[in-house]
Design a protein around this motif. Structure first.
Motif, PDB file in Angstrom:
ATOM      1  N   ASP A   1       3.034   6.465   2.562  1.00 56.96           N
ATOM      2  CA  ASP A   1       3.521   7.786   2.950  1.00 56.96           C
ATOM      3  C   ASP A   1       2.384   8.784   2.803  1.00 56.96           C
ATOM      4  O   ASP A   1       1.822   8.956   1.715  1.00 56.96           O
ATOM      5  CB  ASP A   1       4.709   8.192   2.069  1.00 56.96           C
ATOM      6  N   VAL A   2       2.029   9.439   3.896  1.00 59.68           N
ATOM      7  CA  VAL A   2       0.863  10.324   3.916  1.00 59.68           C
ATOM      8  C   VAL A   2       1.019  11.497   2.959  1.00 59.68           C
ATOM      9  O   VAL A   2       0.044  11.978   2.369  1.00 59.68           O
ATOM     10  CB  VAL A   2       0.606  10.817   5.358  1.00 59.68           C
ATOM     11  N   GLU A   3       2.238  11.962   2.772  1.00 59.39           N
ATOM     12  CA  GLU A   3       2.465  13.128   1.924  1.00 59.39           C
ATOM     13  C   GLU A   3       2.384  12.799   0.434  1.00 59.39           C
ATOM     14  O   GLU A   3       1.894  13.610  -0.359  1.00 59.39           O
ATOM     15  CB  GLU A   3       3.844  13.737   2.235  1.00 59.39           C
ATOM     16  N   THR A   4       2.854  11.618   0.040  1.00 58.26           N
ATOM     17  CA  THR A   4       2.968  11.292  -1.386  1.00 58.26           C
ATOM     18  C   THR A   4       1.970  10.259  -1.890  1.00 58.26           C
ATOM     19  O   THR A   4       1.716  10.182  -3.088  1.00 58.26           O
ATOM     20  CB  THR A   4       4.384  10.773  -1.704  1.00 58.26           C
ATOM     21  N   GLY A   5       1.437   9.431  -0.985  1.00 61.14           N
ATOM     22  CA  GLY A   5       0.561   8.354  -1.424  1.00 61.14           C
ATOM     23  C   GLY A   5       1.308   7.160  -1.996  1.00 61.14           C
ATOM     24  O   GLY A   5       0.714   6.314  -2.655  1.00 61.14           O
ATOM     25  N   ILE A   6       2.598   7.062  -1.710  1.00 56.22           N
ATOM     26  CA  ILE A   6       3.425   5.966  -2.213  1.00 56.22           C
ATOM     27  C   ILE A   6       3.711   4.994  -1.073  1.00 56.22           C
ATOM     28  O   ILE A   6       4.047   5.409   0.038  1.00 56.22           O
ATOM     29  CB  ILE A   6       4.754   6.492  -2.798  1.00 56.22           C
ATOM     30  N   ILE A   7       3.596   3.707  -1.346  1.00 54.69           N
ATOM     31  CA  ILE A   7       3.896   2.691  -0.334  1.00 54.69           C
ATOM     32  C   ILE A   7       5.397   2.671  -0.082  1.00 54.69           C
ATOM     33  O   ILE A   7       6.190   2.486  -1.014  1.00 54.69           O
ATOM     34  CB  ILE A   7       3.403   1.308  -0.777  1.00 54.69           C
ATOM     35  N   ASP A   8       5.775   2.884   1.183  1.00 57.22           N
ATOM     36  CA  ASP A   8       7.197   2.981   1.513  1.00 57.22           C
ATOM     37  C   ASP A   8       7.667   1.875   2.465  1.00 57.22           C
ATOM     38  O   ASP A   8       8.709   1.992   3.096  1.00 57.22           O
ATOM     39  CB  ASP A   8       7.521   4.353   2.106  1.00 57.22           C
ATOM     40  N   SER A   9       6.888   0.811   2.573  1.00 57.15           N
ATOM     41  CA  SER A   9       7.307  -0.334   3.375  1.00 57.15           C
ATOM     42  C   SER A   9       7.009  -1.616   2.605  1.00 57.15           C
ATOM     43  O   SER A   9       6.263  -1.612   1.621  1.00 57.15           O
ATOM     44  CB  SER A   9       6.570  -0.372   4.723  1.00 57.15           C
ATOM     45  N   ARG A  10       7.571  -2.706   3.048  1.00 61.98           N
ATOM     46  CA  ARG A  10       7.158  -4.001   2.533  1.00 61.98           C
ATOM     47  C   ARG A  10       5.739  -4.295   3.013  1.00 61.98           C
ATOM     48  O   ARG A  10       5.260  -3.720   3.991  1.00 61.98           O
ATOM     49  CB  ARG A  10       8.090  -5.108   3.058  1.00 61.98           C
ATOM     50  N   GLY A  11       5.074  -5.206   2.315  1.00 64.70           N
ATOM     51  CA  GLY A  11       3.833  -5.716   2.844  1.00 64.70           C
ATOM     52  C   GLY A  11       4.152  -6.600   4.039  1.00 64.70           C
ATOM     53  O   GLY A  11       5.223  -7.200   4.098  1.00 64.70           O
ATOM     54  N   PHE A  12       3.232  -6.688   4.999  1.00 62.62           N
ATOM     55  CA  PHE A  12       3.466  -7.542   6.164  1.00 62.62           C
ATOM     56  C   PHE A  12       2.144  -8.141   6.627  1.00 62.62           C
ATOM     57  O   PHE A  12       1.069  -7.608   6.361  1.00 62.62           O
ATOM     58  CB  PHE A  12       4.143  -6.758   7.293  1.00 62.62           C
ATOM     59  N   ASP A  13       2.232  -9.287   7.315  1.00 63.31           N
ATOM     60  CA  ASP A  13       1.029  -9.920   7.838  1.00 63.31           C
ATOM     61  C   ASP A  13       1.162 -10.125   9.334  1.00 63.31           C
ATOM     62  O   ASP A  13       2.190  -9.806   9.942  1.00 63.31           O
ATOM     63  CB  ASP A  13       0.720 -11.237   7.105  1.00 63.31           C
ATOM     64  N   ILE A  14       0.118 -10.665   9.939  1.00 63.88           N
ATOM     65  CA  ILE A  14       0.071 -10.793  11.387  1.00 63.88           C
ATOM     66  C   ILE A  14       1.056 -11.819  11.916  1.00 63.88           C
ATOM     67  O   ILE A  14       1.390 -11.839  13.099  1.00 63.88           O
ATOM     68  CB  ILE A  14      -1.374 -11.131  11.831  1.00 63.88           C
ATOM     69  N   ASN A  15       1.566 -12.679  11.028  1.00 68.05           N
ATOM     70  CA  ASN A  15       2.540 -13.698  11.425  1.00 68.05           C
ATOM     71  C   ASN A  15       3.979 -13.247  11.216  1.00 68.05           C
ATOM     72  O   ASN A  15       4.895 -14.063  11.193  1.00 68.05           O
ATOM     73  CB  ASN A  15       2.273 -15.002  10.666  1.00 68.05           C
ATOM     74  N   ASN A  16       4.162 -11.933  11.012  1.00 72.04           N
ATOM     75  CA  ASN A  16       5.498 -11.339  10.917  1.00 72.04           C
ATOM     76  C   ASN A  16       6.231 -11.694   9.624  1.00 72.04           C
ATOM     77  O   ASN A  16       7.444 -11.597   9.548  1.00 72.04           O
ATOM     78  CB  ASN A  16       6.357 -11.745  12.129  1.00 72.04           C
ATOM     79  N   HIS A  17       5.490 -12.110   8.591  1.00 67.97           N
ATOM     80  CA  HIS A  17       6.099 -12.317   7.277  1.00 67.97           C
ATOM     81  C   HIS A  17       6.051 -10.991   6.515  1.00 67.97           C
ATOM     82  O   HIS A  17       5.101 -10.215   6.668  1.00 67.97           O
ATOM     83  CB  HIS A  17       5.333 -13.386   6.482  1.00 67.97           C
ATOM     84  N   THR A  18       7.067 -10.744   5.698  1.00 68.93           N
ATOM     85  CA  THR A  18       7.089  -9.514   4.906  1.00 68.93           C
ATOM     86  C   THR A  18       7.216  -9.841   3.425  1.00 68.93           C
ATOM     87  O   THR A  18       7.738 -10.895   3.050  1.00 68.93           O
ATOM     88  CB  THR A  18       8.250  -8.590   5.329  1.00 68.93           C
ATOM     89  N   TYR A  19       6.738  -8.909   2.571  1.00 63.87           N
ATOM     90  CA  TYR A  19       6.656  -9.171   1.140  1.00 63.87           C
ATOM     91  C   TYR A  19       7.005  -7.919   0.340  1.00 63.87           C
ATOM     92  O   TYR A  19       6.393  -6.867   0.540  1.00 63.87           O
ATOM     93  CB  TYR A  19       5.235  -9.607   0.755  1.00 63.87           C
ATOM     94  N   VAL A  20       7.970  -8.046  -0.557  1.00 62.81           N
ATOM     95  CA  VAL A  20       8.243  -6.974  -1.512  1.00 62.81           C
ATOM     96  C   VAL A  20       7.166  -6.968  -2.581  1.00 62.81           C
ATOM     97  O   VAL A  20       6.699  -5.911  -3.020  1.00 62.81           O
ATOM     98  CB  VAL A  20       9.638  -7.149  -2.151  1.00 62.81           C
ATOM     99  N   SER A  21       6.748  -8.165  -3.008  1.00 61.61           N
ATOM    100  CA  SER A  21       5.672  -8.334  -3.982  1.00 61.61           C
ATOM    101  C   SER A  21       4.555  -9.153  -3.348  1.00 61.61           C
ATOM    102  O   SER A  21       4.793  -9.936  -2.414  1.00 61.61           O
ATOM    103  CB  SER A  21       6.192  -9.044  -5.237  1.00 61.61           C
ATOM    104  N   HIS A  22       3.351  -8.972  -3.844  1.00 67.76           N
ATOM    105  CA  HIS A  22       2.222  -9.709  -3.284  1.00 67.76           C
ATOM    106  C   HIS A  22       2.429 -11.202  -3.531  1.00 67.76           C
ATOM    107  O   HIS A  22       2.693 -11.619  -4.668  1.00 67.76           O
ATOM    108  CB  HIS A  22       0.910  -9.249  -3.922  1.00 67.76           C
TER     109      HIS A  22
END
Length: 331
Positions: free
Chosen positions: A228-249
């Motif tokens: 988030d540009v205003e707060t500097g807090i990550i507001d999405s899951r992590g994601f990769d080019i293969n369309n996998h998403t991650y709450v934690s690394h």
């Protein structure tokens, strides 16, 4: 590009993003993609990455596609000035006050200068000046058995190559915990309206390596997350080019969602200052690192910063860009 390769690439994307691999679905998706190509200028990657197969035309119009991306570049960036961004030696000279690290141009240094650099910096990177996406980058350790003269001779013997060497950066402890094997850069994209002297911060993403990969680049098996540009807090899951998403690394287990980037205000101030220093290249993606001593350094500036990363798991941004571009004259 051969027809065989084109079909193979299309079907690979189709299976990854839709989970449907039948020929009937391929035909349906193909003709739907042709429509989006004509109307929105979408590439195959655009069509599947933004899930256009699930969207109607009005929703597709919200996205920066490949054709719109090229339009953005034509308006915002001077072709005669982008070489500063594309050649690492020129960038390092132009943006010396933002580097936060020592470096040496091997074309300007003899073997004695290079040996002194290696003695001072026991770990360093060697980069080809026109390399991209983490290509042509090699890390070296000047430990026991290291021969600086031999390495210098090897590098200088590569036909047509031009190398620089840079000291390694030790990143901030909090960012290092996410993935300690790579330098986890923050990509901040700016669009500078020179007439109004306004730097628009369009998007920000944290990029991390995965596994024990030393490269954090999204297109080289890295993981990305929206900030988030205003707060500097990550507001999405992590994601990769293969369309996998991650709450934690997936490698370290550190939580990605809700992670707060340290010294975020300083990040924004840094890129705003840098953007004003190159007024004829007005669209730039800055790769920024927070060092362990709290100093910010810019790794590089990308005049062709990818439009896909900005919009994945965030939403279309064409309307925002178009509103700003409308008031900007072409460089």
């Amino acid at each position: 590009m051969s027809i065989k390769y084109f079909i193979k690439r299309f079907r690979e994307k189709q299976v990854v993003y839709t989970r449907h691999g039948s020929l009937l679905y391929t035909v349906c998706y193909f003709f739907d993609w042709i429509i989006s190509l004509i109307l929105q200028g979408a590439s195959i990657n655009d069509y599947f990455s933004y899930r256009f197969f699930e969207k109607r035309s009005n929703a597709r119009n919200e996205y920066i596609t490949l054709r719109r991306f090229h339009k953005l570049q034509r308006i915002a960036n001077s072709q005669s000035d982008i070489k500063v961004c594309r050649q690492k030696n020129l960038f390092n000279k132009e943006f010396g006050s933002f580097l936060g690290r020592e470096w040496i141009d091997l074309n300007d240094a003899d073997k004695e200068n290079f040996a002194s650099f290696c003695t001072k910096h026991k770990e360093f990177f060697v980069k080809e000046v026109e390399g991209f996406c983490g290509n042509a980058v090699q890390k070296y350790s000047a430990g026991e058995g290291f021969d600086a003269d031999r390495l210098h001779a090897e590098l200088m013997s590569v036909p047509g190559a031009h190398f620089i060497a840079e000291e390694c950066i030790r990143q901030h402890e909090e960012l290092r915990q996410l993935h300690p094997w790579s330098v986890n850069t923050i990509r901040i994209v700016t669009l500078y309206d020179e007439a109004k002297d306004k730097v628009h911060v369009m998007s920000a993403k944290l990029r991390m390596g995965s596994g024990q990969n030393k490269i954090d680049n999204f297109h080289c098996n890295g993981i990305c997350a929206n900030i988030d540009v205003e707060t500097g807090i990550i507001d999405s899951r992590g994601f990769d080019i293969n369309n996998h998403t991650y709450v934690s690394h997936p490698t370290t287990g550190v939580t990605i969602v809700g992670f707060r980037i340290p010294k975020w205000k300083e990040h924004i101030e840094c890129v705003e200052k840098a953007a004003r220093s190159i007024p004829k290249v007005r669209y730039i993606g800055w790769d920024v690192v927070l060092k362990d001593d709290g100093e910010l350094c810019i790794i590089e500036a990308n005049d062709n910063a990818d439009h896909d990363i900005q919009q994945l798991h965030h939403g279309g941004m064409w309307r925002e860009y178009k509103a700003i571009l409308k008031g900007m004259s072409r460089v």
